[in-house]
Design a protein around this motif. Structure first.
Motif, PDB file in Angstrom:
ATOM      1  N   ILE A  11      51.652 -46.213  56.674  1.00  0.00           N
ATOM      2  CA  ILE A  11      51.432 -45.611  55.342  1.00  0.00           C
ATOM      3  C   ILE A  11      49.959 -45.639  54.991  1.00  0.00           C
ATOM      4  N   SER A  12      49.471 -44.468  54.652  1.00  0.00           N
ATOM      5  CA  SER A  12      48.079 -44.327  54.246  1.00  0.00           C
ATOM      6  C   SER A  12      48.005 -44.239  52.720  1.00  0.00           C
ATOM      7  N   SER A  13      46.938 -44.824  52.169  1.00  0.00           N
ATOM      8  CA  SER A  13      46.725 -44.720  50.727  1.00  0.00           C
ATOM      9  C   SER A  13      45.227 -44.716  50.444  1.00  0.00           C
ATOM     10  N   ASP A  61      49.767 -39.414  46.331  1.00  0.00           N
ATOM     11  CA  ASP A  61      48.465 -39.352  47.015  1.00  0.00           C
ATOM     12  C   ASP A  61      48.447 -38.165  47.980  1.00  0.00           C
ATOM     13  N   ILE A  62      47.465 -37.270  47.793  1.00  0.00           N
ATOM     14  CA  ILE A  62      47.443 -36.073  48.651  1.00  0.00           C
ATOM     15  C   ILE A  62      46.332 -36.119  49.700  1.00  0.00           C
ATOM     16  N   HIS A  63      45.683 -37.280  49.848  1.00  0.00           N
ATOM     17  CA  HIS A  63      44.644 -37.405  50.880  1.00  0.00           C
ATOM     18  C   HIS A  63      45.323 -37.503  52.238  1.00  0.00           C
ATOM     19  N   GLU A  64      44.912 -36.645  53.171  1.00  0.00           N
ATOM     20  CA  GLU A  64      45.586 -36.768  54.469  1.00  0.00           C
ATOM     21  C   GLU A  64      44.688 -36.593  55.683  1.00  0.00           C
ATOM     22  N   ILE A  65      43.401 -36.450  55.459  1.00  0.00           N
ATOM     23  CA  ILE A  65      42.507 -36.238  56.597  1.00  0.00           C
ATOM     24  C   ILE A  65      42.525 -37.466  57.536  1.00  0.00           C
TER      25      ILE A  65
HETATM   26  C1  B12 Z   1      38.202 -35.526  50.787  1.00  0.00           C
HETATM   27  C2  B12 Z   1      38.617 -36.262  49.542  1.00  0.00           C
HETATM   28  C3  B12 Z   1      39.547 -35.649  48.705  1.00  0.00           C
HETATM   29  C4  B12 Z   1      40.264 -34.349  49.069  1.00  0.00           C
HETATM   30  C5  B12 Z   1      41.391 -34.659  50.083  1.00  0.00           C
HETATM   31  C6  B12 Z   1      41.665 -33.507  51.024  1.00  0.00           C
HETATM   32  C7  B12 Z   1      42.706 -33.843  52.080  1.00  0.00           C
HETATM   33  N1  B12 Z   1      43.350 -32.784  52.555  1.00  0.00           N
HETATM   34  O1  B12 Z   1      42.933 -34.982  52.463  1.00  0.00           O
HETATM   35  C8  B12 Z   1      40.784 -33.873  47.674  1.00  0.00           C
HETATM   36  C9  B12 Z   1      39.760 -32.924  47.089  1.00  0.00           C
HETATM   37  C10 B12 Z   1      42.146 -33.198  47.650  1.00  0.00           C
HETATM   38  C11 B12 Z   1      40.752 -35.183  46.875  1.00  0.00           C
HETATM   39  C12 B12 Z   1      41.419 -35.342  45.688  1.00  0.00           C
HETATM   40  C13 B12 Z   1      41.286 -36.459  44.877  1.00  0.00           C
HETATM   41  N2  B12 Z   1      40.487 -37.519  45.086  1.00  0.00           N
HETATM   42 CO1  B12 Z   1      39.574 -37.836  46.772  1.00  0.00          CO
HETATM   43  N3  B12 Z   1      38.358 -38.200  48.137  1.00  0.00           N
HETATM   44  C14 B12 Z   1      38.056 -37.545  49.234  1.00  0.00           C
HETATM   45  C15 B12 Z   1      36.953 -38.323  50.006  1.00  0.00           C
HETATM   46  C16 B12 Z   1      35.618 -37.692  49.693  1.00  0.00           C
HETATM   47  C17 B12 Z   1      37.105 -38.417  51.495  1.00  0.00           C
HETATM   48  C18 B12 Z   1      38.436 -38.932  52.046  1.00  0.00           C
HETATM   49  C19 B12 Z   1      38.478 -38.658  53.531  1.00  0.00           C
HETATM   50  O2  B12 Z   1      39.113 -37.707  53.972  1.00  0.00           O
HETATM   51  N4  B12 Z   1      37.720 -39.444  54.324  1.00  0.00           N
HETATM   52  C20 B12 Z   1      37.567 -39.256  55.776  1.00  0.00           C
HETATM   53  C21 B12 Z   1      38.677 -39.964  56.546  1.00  0.00           C
HETATM   54  C22 B12 Z   1      38.471 -39.788  58.055  1.00  0.00           C
HETATM   55  O3  B12 Z   1      38.607 -41.351  56.256  1.00  0.00           O
HETATM   56  P1  B12 Z   1      39.810 -42.155  55.593  1.00  0.00           P
HETATM   57  O4  B12 Z   1      40.653 -41.257  54.781  1.00  0.00           O
HETATM   58  O5  B12 Z   1      39.292 -43.391  54.963  1.00  0.00           O
HETATM   59  O6  B12 Z   1      40.720 -42.593  56.850  1.00  0.00           O
HETATM   60  C23 B12 Z   1      40.295 -43.532  57.827  1.00  0.00           C
HETATM   61  C24 B12 Z   1      40.725 -44.969  57.529  1.00  0.00           C
HETATM   62  O7  B12 Z   1      40.914 -45.232  56.162  1.00  0.00           O
HETATM   63  C25 B12 Z   1      41.944 -45.185  58.374  1.00  0.00           C
HETATM   64  N5  B12 Z   1      43.272 -44.839  57.824  1.00  0.00           N
HETATM   65  C26 B12 Z   1      43.617 -43.877  56.952  1.00  0.00           C
HETATM   66  N6  B12 Z   1      44.937 -43.828  56.796  1.00  0.00           N
HETATM   67  C27 B12 Z   1      45.475 -44.767  57.573  1.00  0.00           C
HETATM   68  C28 B12 Z   1      46.810 -45.143  57.781  1.00  0.00           C
HETATM   69  C29 B12 Z   1      47.102 -46.194  58.634  1.00  0.00           C
HETATM   70  C30 B12 Z   1      48.517 -46.581  58.850  1.00  0.00           C
HETATM   71  C31 B12 Z   1      46.040 -46.884  59.299  1.00  0.00           C
HETATM   72  C32 B12 Z   1      46.336 -48.026  60.179  1.00  0.00           C
HETATM   73  C33 B12 Z   1      44.706 -46.486  59.106  1.00  0.00           C
HETATM   74  C34 B12 Z   1      44.434 -45.438  58.258  1.00  0.00           C
HETATM   75  O8  B12 Z   1      41.702 -44.374  59.495  1.00  0.00           O
HETATM   76  C35 B12 Z   1      41.040 -43.167  59.100  1.00  0.00           C
HETATM   77  C36 B12 Z   1      40.182 -42.634  60.208  1.00  0.00           C
HETATM   78  O9  B12 Z   1      39.196 -43.560  60.624  1.00  0.00           O
HETATM   79  C37 B12 Z   1      37.120 -39.754  49.376  1.00  0.00           C
HETATM   80  C38 B12 Z   1      35.897 -40.666  49.461  1.00  0.00           C
HETATM   81  C39 B12 Z   1      36.099 -41.829  50.421  1.00  0.00           C
HETATM   82  N7  B12 Z   1      35.065 -42.601  50.586  1.00  0.00           N
HETATM   83  O10 B12 Z   1      37.155 -42.052  50.990  1.00  0.00           O
HETATM   84  C40 B12 Z   1      37.569 -39.417  47.951  1.00  0.00           C
HETATM   85  C41 B12 Z   1      38.380 -40.429  47.135  1.00  0.00           C
HETATM   86  C42 B12 Z   1      39.414 -41.126  48.010  1.00  0.00           C
HETATM   87  N8  B12 Z   1      39.051 -39.573  46.158  1.00  0.00           N
HETATM   88  C43 B12 Z   1      39.101 -40.103  44.976  1.00  0.00           C
HETATM   89  C44 B12 Z   1      39.682 -39.483  43.829  1.00  0.00           C
HETATM   90  C45 B12 Z   1      39.491 -40.205  42.525  1.00  0.00           C
HETATM   91  C46 B12 Z   1      40.390 -38.274  43.933  1.00  0.00           C
HETATM   92  C47 B12 Z   1      41.110 -37.531  42.803  1.00  0.00           C
HETATM   93  C48 B12 Z   1      41.898 -38.424  41.823  1.00  0.00           C
HETATM   94  C49 B12 Z   1      40.062 -36.672  42.069  1.00  0.00           C
HETATM   95  C50 B12 Z   1      40.563 -35.945  40.843  1.00  0.00           C
HETATM   96  N9  B12 Z   1      39.995 -36.285  39.729  1.00  0.00           N
HETATM   97  O11 B12 Z   1      41.445 -35.137  40.918  1.00  0.00           O
HETATM   98  C51 B12 Z   1      42.049 -36.597  43.596  1.00  0.00           C
HETATM   99  C52 B12 Z   1      43.385 -37.288  43.907  1.00  0.00           C
HETATM  100  C53 B12 Z   1      44.520 -36.382  44.101  1.00  0.00           C
HETATM  101  C54 B12 Z   1      45.745 -37.149  44.583  1.00  0.00           C
HETATM  102  N10 B12 Z   1      46.777 -37.206  43.766  1.00  0.00           N
HETATM  103  O12 B12 Z   1      45.762 -37.686  45.673  1.00  0.00           O
HETATM  104  C55 B12 Z   1      38.477 -41.502  44.936  1.00  0.00           C
HETATM  105  C56 B12 Z   1      39.537 -42.615  44.918  1.00  0.00           C
HETATM  106  C57 B12 Z   1      39.172 -43.783  44.034  1.00  0.00           C
HETATM  107  C58 B12 Z   1      40.226 -44.853  44.152  1.00  0.00           C
HETATM  108  N11 B12 Z   1      39.909 -45.894  44.883  1.00  0.00           N
HETATM  109  O13 B12 Z   1      41.281 -44.773  43.611  1.00  0.00           O
HETATM  110  C59 B12 Z   1      37.561 -41.455  46.216  1.00  0.00           C
HETATM  111  C60 B12 Z   1      37.344 -42.837  46.891  1.00  0.00           C
HETATM  112  C61 B12 Z   1      36.205 -40.831  45.780  1.00  0.00           C
HETATM  113  C62 B12 Z   1      35.418 -41.739  44.863  1.00  0.00           C
HETATM  114  N12 B12 Z   1      34.534 -42.554  45.405  1.00  0.00           N
HETATM  115  O14 B12 Z   1      35.604 -41.709  43.680  1.00  0.00           O
HETATM  116  N13 B12 Z   1      39.950 -36.104  47.471  1.00  0.00           N
END
Ligand code: B12
Length: 226
Positions: free
Chosen positions: A150-152, A104-108
């Motif tokens: 761990i984030s996923s 998983d390469i998501h890290e924002i």
């Molecule tokens: C940006 C993004 C990307 C970027 C990531 C860039 C980066 N440097 O991180 C890129 C373009 C690389 C990417 C790639 C892919 N992505 Co993407 N991506 C996204 C997107 C649009 C936003 C994620 C994000 O950054 N959100 C903003 C942050 C602030 O929110 P967050 O991550 O949820 O984190 C918050 C909480 O979850 C929590 N949290 C997070 N981690 C942790 C850890 C702990 C310990 C705790 C307590 C809390 C916590 O706190 C955070 C802040 O409030 C999501 C859509 C979504 N709704 O999430 C899809 C999404 C996650 N991606 C998806 C997919 C399918 C992919 C790809 C497979 C696409 C492809 N065909 O290649 C690849 C995967 C590559 C890989 N091997 O990982 C799907 C996943 C579906 C699933 N459930 O499996 C999503 C949901 C889009 C969709 N609706 O289809 N992606």
């Protein structure tokens, strides 16, 4: 400028992939002394949700997903020094190792959690993305961590969270670490199922859960020592 209008600009900056607009909105957020976390959640993260939905509906493709991530990161670069300067608590709450699960390469989101834990007084070792479960433990041992986070973001990588807990159990050291999980497809129910100690839906939750778990642990340790 009104708070809602600034949040809306932050939201639009992400969905319109407009970095310049994002930076301007962040500067407004800082200038008006608004709650920065509220800005991240109601503006930037909400924008990311919409980007995710559009991607799922095939309205946009991978390049746009990548660009949205870049805009988010660039806006956060402007915001980060202000967050650290405003809220920093000096002290030692405990040590955290945090990373994104293997495959998983998501890290924002994980990076935001790491930053907020830092401002809450934790020492944070951010070990990056695509991290195999055994590496979390190696790093935790190295830095004598209290918490492993761990984030996923992918359903396919959630099992990495379970793998870590299974490794801890197999080594007979499950109680030595607090394990916290988070990321889109995870939930409290998943945390309960795999036996994680805590789950955070947002970065804000992550901090309050970490503080709660660490203080509980200290109380238990004090009791068993005395
Ligand atoms: C940006 C993004 C990307 C970027 C990531 C860039 C980066 N440097 O991180 C890129 C373009 C690389 C990417 C790639 C892919 N992505 Co993407 N991506 C996204 C997107 C649009 C936003 C994620 C994000 O950054 N959100 C903003 C942050 C602030 O929110 P967050 O991550 O949820 O984190 C918050 C909480 O979850 C929590 N949290 C997070 N981690 C942790 C850890 C702990 C310990 C705790 C307590 C809390 C916590 O706190 C955070 C802040 O409030 C999501 C859509 C979504 N709704 O999430 C899809 C999404 C996650 N991606 C998806 C997919 C399918 C992919 C790809 C497979 C696409 C492809 N065909 O290649 C690849 C995967 C590559 C890989 N091997 O990982 C799907 C996943 C579906 C699933 N459930 O499996 C999503 C949901 C889009 C969709 N609706 O289809 N992606």
């Amino acid at each position: 400028m009104k708070k809602e209008a600034i949040f809306e600009d932050l939201f639009r900056a992400i969905v319109d992939l407009d970095e310049e607009k994002g930076r301007e909105a962040v500067n407004q957020l800082i200038k008006e002394k608004l709650d920065l976390l509220e800005g991240i959640e109601k503006g930037l993260s909400r924008g990311m949700e919409v980007i995710g939905e559009r991607f799922e509906k095939l309205e946009i493709y991978l390049p746009e997903l990548i660009m949205a991530g870049d805009v988010f990161n660039s806006v956060m670069e402007t915001l980060q020094p202000e967050i650290l300067a405003r809220d920093k608590i000096v002290g030692k709450r405990g040590t955290v190792v945090i990373g994104t699960a293997k495959g998983d390469i998501h890290e924002i989101g994980k990076d935001i959690v790491a930053m907020l834990l830092k401002t809450a007084g934790f020492t944070v070792h951010n070990i990056g993305k695509d991290v195999p479960a055994p590496t979390f433990l190696e790093e935790a041992k190295k830095v004598k961590a209290d918490i492993i986070g761990i984030s996923s973001l992918l359903t396919t990588t959630m099992l990495g969270q379970k793998d870590l807990i299974d490794i801890l159990k197999a080594e007979g050291i499950r109680d030595e670490y607090i394990v916290m999980i988070g990321g889109g497809p995870t939930s409290q129910a998943w945390a309960d199922k795999i036996g994680a100690d805590g789950y955070g839906k947002t970065a804000k939750d992550a901090v309050s859960v970490a503080l709660e778990l660490i203080s509980k642990r200290k109380t238990i340790k004090e009791r068993s020592n005395g």
